[in-house]
Motif scaffolding. Sequence first.
Motif, short mmCIF file in Angstrom:
data_model
loop_
_atom_site.label_atom_id
_atom_site.label_comp_id
_atom_site.label_asym_id
_atom_site.label_seq_id
_atom_site.Cartn_x
_atom_site.Cartn_y
_atom_site.Cartn_z
N THR A 89 0.86 -1.18 0.00
CA THR A 89 0.00 0.00 0.00
C THR A 89 0.89 1.23 0.00
O THR A 89 1.87 1.28 0.76
CB THR A 89 -0.92 0.04 1.23
OG1 THR A 89 -1.72 -1.15 1.25
CG2 THR A 89 -1.83 1.25 1.20
N TYR A 90 0.57 2.20 -0.85
CA TYR A 90 1.39 3.40 -0.92
C TYR A 90 0.52 4.61 -1.23
O TYR A 90 -0.36 4.55 -2.10
CB TYR A 90 2.45 3.26 -2.02
CG TYR A 90 3.50 4.34 -2.00
CD1 TYR A 90 4.62 4.25 -1.18
CD2 TYR A 90 3.37 5.48 -2.80
CE1 TYR A 90 5.58 5.24 -1.16
CE2 TYR A 90 4.32 6.48 -2.78
CZ TYR A 90 5.43 6.36 -1.95
OH TYR A 90 6.37 7.35 -1.92
N ASP A 91 0.77 5.70 -0.51
CA ASP A 91 0.05 6.96 -0.70
C ASP A 91 1.06 8.02 -1.14
O ASP A 91 1.94 8.39 -0.36
CB ASP A 91 -0.64 7.37 0.60
CG ASP A 91 -1.63 8.51 0.39
OD1 ASP A 91 -1.46 9.31 -0.57
OD2 ASP A 91 -2.58 8.64 1.20
N LYS A 92 0.95 8.49 -2.37
CA LYS A 92 1.90 9.47 -2.89
C LYS A 92 1.85 10.77 -2.10
O LYS A 92 2.83 11.52 -2.06
CB LYS A 92 1.59 9.77 -4.36
CG LYS A 92 1.82 8.61 -5.31
CD LYS A 92 1.55 9.07 -6.73
CE LYS A 92 1.63 7.94 -7.73
NZ LYS A 92 1.33 8.41 -9.10
N ARG A 93 0.72 11.07 -1.47
CA ARG A 93 0.57 12.32 -0.75
C ARG A 93 1.40 12.35 0.53
O ARG A 93 1.63 13.41 1.10
CB ARG A 93 -0.91 12.56 -0.42
CG ARG A 93 -1.77 12.79 -1.65
CD ARG A 93 -3.25 12.63 -1.35
NE ARG A 93 -3.59 11.27 -0.98
CZ ARG A 93 -4.82 10.80 -0.89
NH1 ARG A 93 -5.85 11.61 -1.16
NH2 ARG A 93 -5.07 9.55 -0.53
N ASN A 94 1.88 11.18 0.95
CA ASN A 94 2.69 11.10 2.17
C ASN A 94 4.18 10.99 1.90
O ASN A 94 4.97 10.84 2.82
CB ASN A 94 2.25 9.90 3.01
CG ASN A 94 0.83 10.03 3.50
OD1 ASN A 94 0.31 11.13 3.60
ND2 ASN A 94 0.19 8.91 3.78
N ARG A 95 4.58 11.06 0.62
CA ARG A 95 6.00 10.90 0.30
C ARG A 95 6.81 12.10 0.79
O ARG A 95 6.33 13.21 0.88
CB ARG A 95 6.17 10.72 -1.22
CG ARG A 95 5.65 11.89 -2.05
CD ARG A 95 5.67 11.56 -3.52
NE ARG A 95 5.01 12.60 -4.31
CZ ARG A 95 4.84 12.54 -5.61
NH1 ARG A 95 5.29 11.50 -6.28
NH2 ARG A 95 4.21 13.51 -6.25
N GLN A 96 8.06 11.83 1.06
CA GLN A 96 8.97 12.86 1.54
C GLN A 96 9.75 13.46 0.36
O GLN A 96 10.12 12.77 -0.57
CB GLN A 96 9.95 12.28 2.55
CG GLN A 96 9.28 11.64 3.76
CD GLN A 96 8.54 12.67 4.60
OE1 GLN A 96 9.02 13.77 4.81
NE2 GLN A 96 7.36 12.30 5.06
N GLY A 97 10.05 14.78 0.46
CA GLY A 97 10.89 15.43 -0.54
C GLY A 97 10.12 15.83 -1.77
O GLY A 97 8.96 15.58 -1.94
#
Length: 310
Positions: free
Chosen positions: A302-310
């Motif tokens: 599961t991955y949420d792009k809105r929580n990525r760093q940088g």
Amino acid sequence: MHQLNTIPLKKLPSKEERHKLFGSVPPGEKKKPTEKNEMADLQNVKRDFLFDLDVVGVSNVKYPVRVLSGQAPFEQTTVGTFTFSSSIPANSKGTNMSRFMELLEQYHQGGFTVSIDELKQFAKDLAVKLEQTDATVSVSFPWFYERKAPQTYAAGLNHAEASVSVRYSKYEDYQITVSLNVQITTLCPCSKEISEYSAHNQRGNVTVETELEPSFSNTDGDWKGILLEAAESNASARLHPILKRPDEKMVTEAAYENPRFVEDMVRLIAADLYELPAVMKFHVACRNEESIHMHDAIASVTYDKRNRQG
């Protein structure tokens, strides 16, 4: 000839008497109003009912729908299984359940097409009809797509289970979630590595669920085909309804050339989804029906792009 013994027919009481026998009673005296405007409307009572409700509605509603596809058959009819809902505040007793079905029938009479744009409008219309600030419509359906054999081009239909959910809010953006359950072939990398002659393979079940940009519309492409390609292009091989011997040779060799663990599958599909600008969040799961075990192998990411760093 043998003469048949005849048994006299039993004389039954009348249907009315039979109903009485099994508990039916005459209608009682009717004292309550028969006109709608004189009937009590308990669902519209306004009082402090303690809590807001996140979801109120109806589910498991089956209705015929029209589906448009980016690949043949480009237009198809199928059965959609719907869930309709909205939230309600603590001062509302309940909702008017009949309004969900009234709007569905209205759309059906106009030719209901399961598309992002039409579901957006449906959810907005539903909120207005319910006199609420939000509404959600979800529908799942079997989606058919043509698949040609790799060498002889013999054509047949495969199918995948598709679902889409659209939430409208008066104060927030649309929330759009789409998913597809796809079957593929995987060949075991470990088996290929250690075996002298062959490698075991199995059918894999891939579920891809994504949250799309609120502005996503029909003009951005067929989401079903997009998710199908993400799953199938990363498998050891695709499934085909019709395979002649030259086709079977190509498919089995392709699987041998592209071994995949379940872990490989979910990571490769995740990479494709990560590169799609319209995808904001995704969940990918794979379950292999192991051919040399009685258990299945599973993996998910599961991955949420809105929580990525940088």
